[in-house]
Design an enzyme around this catalytic site. Structure first.
Site, short mmCIF file in Angstrom:
data_model
loop_
_atom_site.label_atom_id
_atom_site.label_comp_id
_atom_site.label_asym_id
_atom_site.label_seq_id
_atom_site.Cartn_x
_atom_site.Cartn_y
_atom_site.Cartn_z
N LYS A 49 -11.39 -4.51 -2.02
CA LYS A 49 -10.10 -4.16 -2.63
C LYS A 49 -10.17 -4.22 -4.16
O LYS A 49 -9.27 -3.77 -4.85
CB LYS A 49 -8.99 -5.07 -2.09
CG LYS A 49 -8.75 -4.90 -0.59
CD LYS A 49 -7.68 -5.85 -0.09
CE LYS A 49 -7.56 -5.92 1.43
NZ LYS A 49 -6.79 -4.81 2.00
N LYS A 59 -2.20 -7.91 -2.23
CA LYS A 59 -2.87 -7.67 -0.95
C LYS A 59 -3.85 -8.81 -0.75
O LYS A 59 -4.04 -9.62 -1.66
CB LYS A 59 -3.60 -6.33 -0.94
CG LYS A 59 -4.44 -6.07 -2.22
CD LYS A 59 -5.02 -4.67 -2.25
CE LYS A 59 -4.05 -3.61 -2.74
NZ LYS A 59 -3.51 -2.77 -1.70
N ARG A 60 -4.48 -8.88 0.44
CA ARG A 60 -5.47 -9.92 0.62
C ARG A 60 -6.59 -9.77 -0.41
O ARG A 60 -6.87 -8.68 -0.88
CB ARG A 60 -6.03 -9.86 2.05
CG ARG A 60 -5.08 -10.42 3.06
CD ARG A 60 -4.78 -11.89 2.84
NE ARG A 60 -5.92 -12.72 3.11
CZ ARG A 60 -6.10 -13.41 4.23
NH1 ARG A 60 -5.19 -13.38 5.18
NH2 ARG A 60 -7.19 -14.15 4.41
N HIS A 102 -8.80 -0.49 12.98
CA HIS A 102 -8.17 -0.74 11.67
C HIS A 102 -9.15 -0.97 10.54
O HIS A 102 -8.74 -1.30 9.43
CB HIS A 102 -7.24 -1.95 11.74
CG HIS A 102 -6.02 -1.73 12.57
ND1 HIS A 102 -4.84 -1.26 12.05
CD2 HIS A 102 -5.80 -1.91 13.88
CE1 HIS A 102 -3.94 -1.18 13.01
NE2 HIS A 102 -4.50 -1.56 14.14
N LYS A 154 4.95 1.05 0.47
CA LYS A 154 6.12 0.26 0.07
C LYS A 154 6.41 0.45 -1.42
O LYS A 154 7.57 0.62 -1.83
CB LYS A 154 5.89 -1.22 0.38
CG LYS A 154 5.68 -1.49 1.87
CD LYS A 154 5.12 -2.88 2.15
CE LYS A 154 4.63 -2.96 3.59
NZ LYS A 154 3.80 -4.15 3.85
N THR A 176 -0.96 -0.29 3.37
CA THR A 176 0.46 -0.04 3.66
C THR A 176 1.33 -0.47 2.48
O THR A 176 2.44 0.02 2.33
CB THR A 176 0.91 -0.77 4.94
OG1 THR A 176 0.29 -2.06 4.97
CG2 THR A 176 0.51 0.01 6.18
C1 NBG Z 1 -6.21 -3.39 8.00
C2 NBG Z 1 -6.78 -2.43 6.98
C3 NBG Z 1 -5.68 -1.77 6.17
C4 NBG Z 1 -4.66 -1.15 7.11
C5 NBG Z 1 -4.17 -2.21 8.09
C6 NBG Z 1 -3.19 -1.65 9.09
C7 NBG Z 1 -7.45 -5.06 9.31
C8 NBG Z 1 -8.57 -5.31 10.26
N1 NBG Z 1 -7.29 -3.82 8.88
O1 NBG Z 1 -6.22 -0.78 5.34
O2 NBG Z 1 -7.67 -3.11 6.14
O3 NBG Z 1 -3.57 -0.65 6.39
O4 NBG Z 1 -5.25 -2.73 8.82
O5 NBG Z 1 -3.73 -0.57 9.76
O6 NBG Z 1 -6.74 -5.97 8.96
#
Ligand code: NBG
Length: 775
Positions: A517, A511-512, A326, A623, A619
């Protein structure tokens, strides 16, 4: 009264000796949930036929369950009618805490997958940890983030069933604990299939020691209990980074071992003791490397309890497991210190060595002498991603570009060795929570035009395309967007006393908080617009409300500095009467799943501005798209697939691409840009020239240095904020300008909605089932 309504009334009486009129919200919540649980118990008890997929994940970010479960059971309307008839606001359950057992995208993806699998009748079981405290709650004090514990169980846990009879023992070098499963029903849409999410809670074997108590050693008497419970006490609040701590390793092994023991016992009950056919019954997906220690654990079970030799056992392991990557952030590729691993998991370590030996033999056979990049055990560390790739039959990325980056730049040596193992599964989100539930107005709009089939077959969304040309549909869409803005404004006013100007454009980044980001880039661009409006450089600006939502990991100080900075920008702009009728900046506190469900439907512009090549997929971009926002973003992650499908002309793409960055990465000099471009200098200087203050924390100066001098291990401006700054400002002003033609803008939005079909997690999970699990 309908039977379900009667059941609720009955539950209230049975559980609390009360009725609709006198029940507290908490009582109502538990009664409704229990009544709903009763309606699906029989379906839930049906045994799974054939092969089962198991999704092992340290995180499941479920959000609030009551509404989605009622919707999937077809009981939402009946419940709301009952509440209404008792004079209770049908929104009462909005006070119920989210299940926040995850950090961000990775955990939320797991939750979407569960919904999609159950809806399509795919037997997918989730396995994770029942953290006592989920992701911290965020508050702001003078613009600084403060954290509070997330006591999600304060509302009760009506959606779980404790399965004492199924508990298993998990052994560490210095400790042995019970893992007690709590099972949650995962109710597919329509209620025909109910899968299970099993979350493990750590408990002491001997919770209380009377001998010590009698000796007045009160602390020691409960020591074992405290030590055991610590394992599942709290979710690590790091997103995309690796904590590398002893307790974290314990958490990982705790749920991996418990899950594997449970799956192993199920297999034995079903098929007996011939474990050579294990992979015909179970497919196990590793959600990132967090559950990778499951690999040596299954090996251990097969060899000790199943009496298999190493090679046949390894074959079973490899056929059973698959791994999803991920992130390619270097700091997130998990490595464990060898001696830490040995001391925490002495019974598992020998199996890691066996795997390493098998790898070494294979490398010799392939004439590979440079083994340093491959070794699972290397330089005193255990490399989990290497173990995951080597010991499984499938490694996948989560968007096309991400998979290509894995193959060609993050892990090219592994791709060279086993090209057939690598594959892509672009993420998706469930349209049931992220459209049908959170935007009922838009859902009705869609259903009126193309029928309701899209709720379970999202490919039908393309049938909406002709309505983008239809003036009255565009008008109706705009009314709905307005309605969602009004609803959001009411909510934020009640929550934080923010007064949103609902005739503004809503431009949202949620987002985080992470440097890659680039929330800081967003803030810089807002400052540039602020100065531009004040100076008269920017004319005809459509008033805009800029909304942020983001939690920073508590130990990630640079991210916390960015939060403080954005809050200071908000102060500057919002209190300046010369501009605050044209601009508003709002930082929503405690952004979570439920907040997302309010924010996303109200957005006109979706900010997806990560440095090209850094966001694996994203993601929230999906949305926003299905709720009719245009993407203002870089060529990164799933943004690329989104705009390819919806048309680049209907979105706003800017900035350097991966190829561009590859070319300049060794010569990039942000200082030159800073010196040459006055607009860049002006916004960057606000960090140090007194325009904005960090209250003496020194954080702003540190941010300034990180951009121009480099700080800690980073190069200066590691994420190319200054490089993308002017193109970003241009794209943003273009979108702002285009918005003035409301009809033309609505058309873009509708074309995005109509193109959202591929971004459902129904499609993604179907691909996992077909192409990886063969179910
Ligand atoms: C996150 C990514 C995102 C991705 C999500 C789901 C982790 C380690 N990775 O870009 O930063 O959409 O995983 O796949 O949290």
């Amino acid at each position: 009264m309908q039977p379900f309504q009667e059941a609720i009334v009955h539950k209230l009486r049975e559980m609390y000796h009360t009725d609709m009129k006198s029940a507290t919200t908490k009582q109502l919540y538990n009664a409704v949930s229990q009544a709903a649980m009763d309606t699906c118990r029989d379906t839930w008890a049906q045994p799974v036929q054939g092969k089962t997929a198991c999704y092992l994940s340290a995180e499941f970010l479920l959000g609030r369950l009551i509404h989605s479960n009622l919707m999937n059971l077809g009981l939402l309307k009946e419940t709301e009618d009952l509440l209404n008839s008792a004079g209770i606001n049908p929104n009462v359950f909005e006070d119920v805490e989210d299940d926040a057992l995850g950090n961000g995208g990775l955990g939320r993806l797991a939750a979407c997958f569960l919904d999609s699998a159950a809806t399509q009748g795919i037997p997918l079981m989730g396995y994770g940890i029942r953290y006592r405290y989920g992701l911290f709650k965020q508050r702001f004090a003078y613009g600084y983030q403060e954290e509070d514990a997330d006591d999600w169980l304060a509302w009760g846990d009506p959606w779980s069933v404790r399965r004492e009879d199924q508990k298993v023992r998990v052994n560490f070098g210095d400790q042995s604990v019970w893992a007690v499963p709590y099972d949650m029903p995962i109710i597919g849409y329509g209620g025909k299939v109910v899968n299970t999410l099993r979350l493990w809670q750590a408990e002491a074997i001997q919770p209380f020691n009377f001998r010590l108590f009698n000796d007045q050693k009160y602390q020691e008497a409960v020591q074992q209990k405290n030590d055991a419970e610590a394992i599942s006490a709290v979710l690590y609040p790091n997103d995309d980074t690796d904590a590398g701590k002893r307790l974290r390793l314990k958490q990982q092994y705790f749920f991996s071992s418990a899950s594997l023991q449970s799956i192993f016992a199920d297999y034995t009950a079903k098929c007996g003791t011939d474990y050579s056919k294990f992979a015909e019954q179970y497919a196990i997906q590793l959600n990132d490397t967090h559950p990778t220690v499951s690999i040596p654990e299954l090996l251990r079970l097969l060899m000790t309890q199943g009496h298999m030799g190493f090679e046949p056992a390894f074959q079973v392991v490899q056929k059973t497991f698959a791994y999803t990557n991920h992130t390619i952030m270097a700091e997130a590729l998990e490595k464990w210190n060898l001696s830490l691993f040995q001391s925490v998991l002495p019974e598992v370590y020998p199996y890691v060595v066996m795997i390493q030996n098998r790898l070494s033999n294979e490398l010799v056979k392939k004439n590979i002498t440079e083994t340093g990049k491959y070794n699972i055990i290397q330089d005193g560390m255990i490399h989990m991603a290497r173990m995951a790739i080597y010991s499984t039959h499938s490694t996948n990325g989560v968007a096309k570009i991400h998979t290509e980056i894995i193959k060609h730049s993050a892990l090219p040596e592994w791709y060279a060795l086993y090209p057939e193992r690598f594959n892509n599964k672009t993420n998706g989100v469930t349209q049931r929570r992220w459209l049908a539930l959170c935007n009922r107005e838009l859902a009705d709009f869609i259903t009126e035009r193309i029928g309701s089939g899209w709720v379970t077959d999202f490919s039908q969304m393309s049938r909406l395309k002709p309505y983008a040309e239809d003036q009255s549909s565009r008008q109706r869409f705009l009314e709905i967007k307005q309605e969602k803005k009004n609803q959001l404004a009411d909510y934020m006013y009640r929550k934080d006393r923010f007064g949103l100007n609902t005739s503004n454009i809503f431009d949202i980044q949620v987002k985080r908080l992470h440097e890659y980001k680039r929330q800081l880039l967003n803030a810089f661009s807002i400052l540039d617009m602020y100065f531009g409006i004040k100076d008269g450089r920017i004319q005809g600006f459509h008033p805009t409300t800029f909304i942020f939502g983001a939690k920073a990991a508590p130990g990630y100080y640079r991210a916390k500095g960015i939060i403080k900075f954005i809050n200071e920008v908000a102060n500057l702009v919002n209190y300046d009467n010369a501009v605050n009728r044209r601009m508003q900046v709002i930082f929503a506190s405690n952004y979570n799943v439920s907040y997302a469900e309010k924010l996303i439907p109200a957005a006109d512009i979706s900010e997806q501005i990560s440095t090209a090549g850094t966001e694996a997929s994203g993601t929230s971009n999906m949305k926003f798209m299905m709720n009719g926002a245009v993407t203002l973003g870089t060529y990164d992650g799933a943004n690329i697939e989104i705009v390819q499908n919806a048309g680049e002309e209907n979105n706003y793409i800017f900035g350097a691409r991966v190829e561009d960055l590859d070319k300049i990465k060794d010569t990039y000099d942000p200082v030159k840009l800073y010196e040459k471009k006055p607009r860049i200098r002006r916004v960057v200087d606000t960090l140090i020239d007194g325009t904005l203050t960090d209250g003496g924390s020194g954080w702003f100066a540190e941010l300034y240095d990180s951009l121009l001098k480099g700080a800690s291990w980073h190069k200066p401006d590691n994420y190319y904020l200054l490089l993308d700054f002017l193109p970003y400002c241009d794209a943003r002003l273009q979108a702002n300008h285009d918005y003035a033609d409301r009809q033309a803008f609505a058309k873009k939005c509708l074309l995005n909605i109509a193109a959202a079909g591929p971004f459902t997690s129904d499609r993604t999970i179907r691909q996992y089932a077909d192409e990886i699990w063969h179910i």
